[in-house]
Design an enzyme around this catalytic site. Structure first.
Site, PDB file in Angstrom:
ATOM      1  N   SER A 138       0.866  -1.189   0.000  1.00 15.24           N
ATOM      2  CA  SER A 138       0.000   0.000   0.000  1.00 15.24           C
ATOM      3  C   SER A 138       0.897   1.231   0.000  1.00 15.24           C
ATOM      4  O   SER A 138       2.076   1.138   0.366  1.00 15.24           O
ATOM      5  CB  SER A 138      -0.852  -0.015   1.274  1.00 15.24           C
ATOM      6  OG  SER A 138      -1.463   1.231   1.498  1.00 15.24           O
ATOM      7  N   TYR A 151      -1.627  -0.711  10.787  1.00 14.81           N
ATOM      8  CA  TYR A 151      -1.801  -1.081   9.374  1.00 14.81           C
ATOM      9  C   TYR A 151      -0.561  -0.659   8.593  1.00 14.81           C
ATOM     10  O   TYR A 151      -0.008  -1.432   7.802  1.00 14.81           O
ATOM     11  CB  TYR A 151      -3.055  -0.403   8.804  1.00 14.81           C
ATOM     12  CG  TYR A 151      -3.278  -0.689   7.330  1.00 14.81           C
ATOM     13  CD1 TYR A 151      -3.735  -1.937   6.905  1.00 14.81           C
ATOM     14  CD2 TYR A 151      -3.039   0.288   6.362  1.00 14.81           C
ATOM     15  CE1 TYR A 151      -3.933  -2.208   5.550  1.00 14.81           C
ATOM     16  CE2 TYR A 151      -3.240   0.032   5.005  1.00 14.81           C
ATOM     17  CZ  TYR A 151      -3.686  -1.219   4.613  1.00 14.81           C
ATOM     18  OH  TYR A 151      -3.880  -1.484   3.269  1.00 14.81           O
TER      19      TYR A 151
HETATM   20  P1  NAP Z   1     -11.590  -6.234   0.487  1.00 14.06           P
HETATM   21  O1  NAP Z   1     -12.426  -5.633  -0.579  1.00 14.06           O
HETATM   22  O2  NAP Z   1     -12.025  -6.152   1.895  1.00 14.06           O
HETATM   23  O3  NAP Z   1     -11.339  -7.773   0.094  1.00 14.06           O
HETATM   24  C1  NAP Z   1     -10.456  -8.535   0.855  1.00 14.06           C
HETATM   25  C2  NAP Z   1     -10.465  -9.963   0.347  1.00 14.06           C
HETATM   26  O4  NAP Z   1      -9.522 -10.702   1.124  1.00 14.06           O
HETATM   27  C3  NAP Z   1     -11.810 -10.634   0.528  1.00 14.06           C
HETATM   28  O5  NAP Z   1     -11.972 -11.612  -0.479  1.00 14.06           O
HETATM   29  C4  NAP Z   1     -11.686 -11.280   1.898  1.00 14.06           C
HETATM   30  O6  NAP Z   1     -12.579 -12.356   2.008  1.00 14.06           O
HETATM   31  C5  NAP Z   1     -10.219 -11.723   1.851  1.00 14.06           C
HETATM   32  N1  NAP Z   1      -9.581 -11.843   3.169  1.00 14.06           N
HETATM   33  C6  NAP Z   1      -9.523 -10.930   4.152  1.00 14.06           C
HETATM   34  N2  NAP Z   1      -8.892 -11.431   5.222  1.00 14.06           N
HETATM   35  C7  NAP Z   1      -8.524 -12.691   4.884  1.00 14.06           C
HETATM   36  C8  NAP Z   1      -7.871 -13.743   5.567  1.00 14.06           C
HETATM   37  N3  NAP Z   1      -7.441 -13.604   6.829  1.00 14.06           N
HETATM   38  N4  NAP Z   1      -7.673 -14.917   4.931  1.00 14.06           N
HETATM   39  C9  NAP Z   1      -8.113 -15.086   3.651  1.00 14.06           C
HETATM   40  N5  NAP Z   1      -8.742 -14.133   2.965  1.00 14.06           N
HETATM   41  C10 NAP Z   1      -8.960 -12.961   3.583  1.00 14.06           C
HETATM   42  O7  NAP Z   1     -10.098  -5.642   0.478  1.00 14.06           O
HETATM   43  P2  NAP Z   1      -9.305  -4.831  -0.659  1.00 14.06           P
HETATM   44  O8  NAP Z   1      -9.562  -3.407  -0.443  1.00 14.06           O
HETATM   45  O9  NAP Z   1      -9.530  -5.450  -1.978  1.00 14.06           O
HETATM   46  O10 NAP Z   1      -7.802  -5.105  -0.175  1.00 14.06           O
HETATM   47  C11 NAP Z   1      -7.019  -6.149  -0.707  1.00 14.06           C
HETATM   48  C12 NAP Z   1      -5.552  -5.867  -0.375  1.00 14.06           C
HETATM   49  O11 NAP Z   1      -5.199  -4.594  -0.909  1.00 14.06           O
HETATM   50  C13 NAP Z   1      -5.271  -5.789   1.118  1.00 14.06           C
HETATM   51  O12 NAP Z   1      -4.012  -6.368   1.382  1.00 14.06           O
HETATM   52  C14 NAP Z   1      -5.251  -4.291   1.390  1.00 14.06           C
HETATM   53  O13 NAP Z   1      -4.480  -3.949   2.513  1.00 14.06           O
HETATM   54  C15 NAP Z   1      -4.617  -3.786   0.103  1.00 14.06           C
HETATM   55  N6  NAP Z   1      -4.893  -2.386  -0.199  1.00 14.06           N
HETATM   56  C16 NAP Z   1      -6.166  -1.926  -0.322  1.00 14.06           C
HETATM   57  C17 NAP Z   1      -6.367  -0.581  -0.602  1.00 14.06           C
HETATM   58  C18 NAP Z   1      -7.759   0.009  -0.746  1.00 14.06           C
HETATM   59  O14 NAP Z   1      -7.887   1.232  -0.723  1.00 14.06           O
HETATM   60  N7  NAP Z   1      -8.783  -0.801  -0.920  1.00 14.06           N
HETATM   61  C19 NAP Z   1      -5.283   0.279  -0.763  1.00 14.06           C
HETATM   62  C20 NAP Z   1      -4.009  -0.235  -0.646  1.00 14.06           C
HETATM   63  C21 NAP Z   1      -3.809  -1.576  -0.377  1.00 14.06           C
HETATM   64  P3  NAP Z   1     -13.068 -12.897   3.467  1.00 14.06           P
HETATM   65  O15 NAP Z   1     -13.458 -11.704   4.256  1.00 14.06           O
HETATM   66  O16 NAP Z   1     -14.165 -13.854   3.176  1.00 14.06           O
HETATM   67  O17 NAP Z   1     -11.872 -13.597   4.041  1.00 14.06           O
END
Ligand code: NAP
Length: 233
Positions: A138, A151
């Protein structure tokens, strides 16, 4: 061609899975919510009947679940070309005031998941004649910000893991890309009252990741920093 994506049912992981499935990749996916995972598995099989889908409900913050997911992949596949360490959670807070246990939870989910999964899948990447690991860090993994708390610590650690892997694997034809997005419109931002134009389009990010993969193996994008047009939130 085969790809492993952790945390694939929503957001960034889901978009990456779809882009690679469209290109004909077999996919191995996981998430904790089994019903959502089965739904995605059915949708992928229906939409892309020629690809193979391995779907395992797993909590990637638990070492035993990481090993179980990897074992299910190894039972069916002897090679993998792309690994995306994406599973992660965001818990807001400040280091000095956040609830005790926050750091542990974030490190287990956002760092150990990728550390152990990479070690488990490495032999399959090596068995292929080339490979690509994407680690979803991130912008919080390159610059701390208020309310980023643990985080940010976990994402700095993820960036560190990714850079260590890049150094270790550069003579094995395995590329390592650290992906550092700013705010991407996903479930992580549910309830935040901002126009969608303030966020990166998740499809753009997934497409960029595919474009990095598509480069010749003479070239590697080491750091992929992506922000909303108007900058960080
Ligand atoms: P999201 O929409 O909440 O989706 C997260 C996905 O990961 C879901 O499929 C969730 O399914 C799964 N997950 C969460 N915890 C898990 C665990 N312990 N074991 C297995 N699966 C798990 O999140 P996102 O925004 O796409 O984020 C994905 C990645 O991008 C993360 O690493 C986040 O830190 C990073 N990121 C996001 C952003 C942003 O603004 N969105 C920015 C920078 C980086 P379940 O809940 O069913 O497990």
């Amino acid at each position: 061609m085969r790809i492993v994506v952790t945390g694939a049912t929503k957001g960034i992981g889901r978009a990456i899975t779809e882009v690679f499935a469209t290109k004909g990749f077999d996919v191995a996916i996981c998430a904790r919510d089994e019903a959502a995972l089965k739904k995605l598995e059915g949708l992928l099989k229906n939409k892309y009947p020629d690809i193979e889908v391995i779907a395992v409900a797993a909590d990637m913050s638990l070492r035993a679940d990481v090993f179980r997911f990897a074992e299910a992949i190894r039972e069916k596949w002897d090679t993998v070309e792309v690994l995306v360490n994406n599973a992660g959670v965001f818990l807001p807070g400040n280091v000095t005031t956040e609830q005790e246990g926050t750091l542990e939870k974030l490190i287990e989910t956002n760092l150990y998941s990728a550390y152990y999964m990479t070690r488990e899948v490495l032999s399959l990447l090596q068995a292929n004649d080339r490979g690509h690991i994407f680690n979803i860090s991130s912008v919080a993994g390159m610059k701390a910000y208020p309310n980023g708390g643990s985080y940010s610590i976990s994402k700095f650690a993820m960036t560190g893991l990714s850079k260590a892997l890049r150094e270790e694997l550069n003579d094995q034809n395995i590329r390592v890309t650290t992906v550092m997005p700013g705010a991407v419109l996903t479930a992580s931002w549910e309830g935040v009252n901002l126009p969608e134009e303030r966020f990166i389009d998740v499809v753009d990010l997934a497409q960029l990741i595919y474009d990095c993969y598509k480069l010749s193996y003479r070239t590697v994008v080491e750091d992929l920093v992506v922000r909303p047009m108007l900058g960080d939130l």
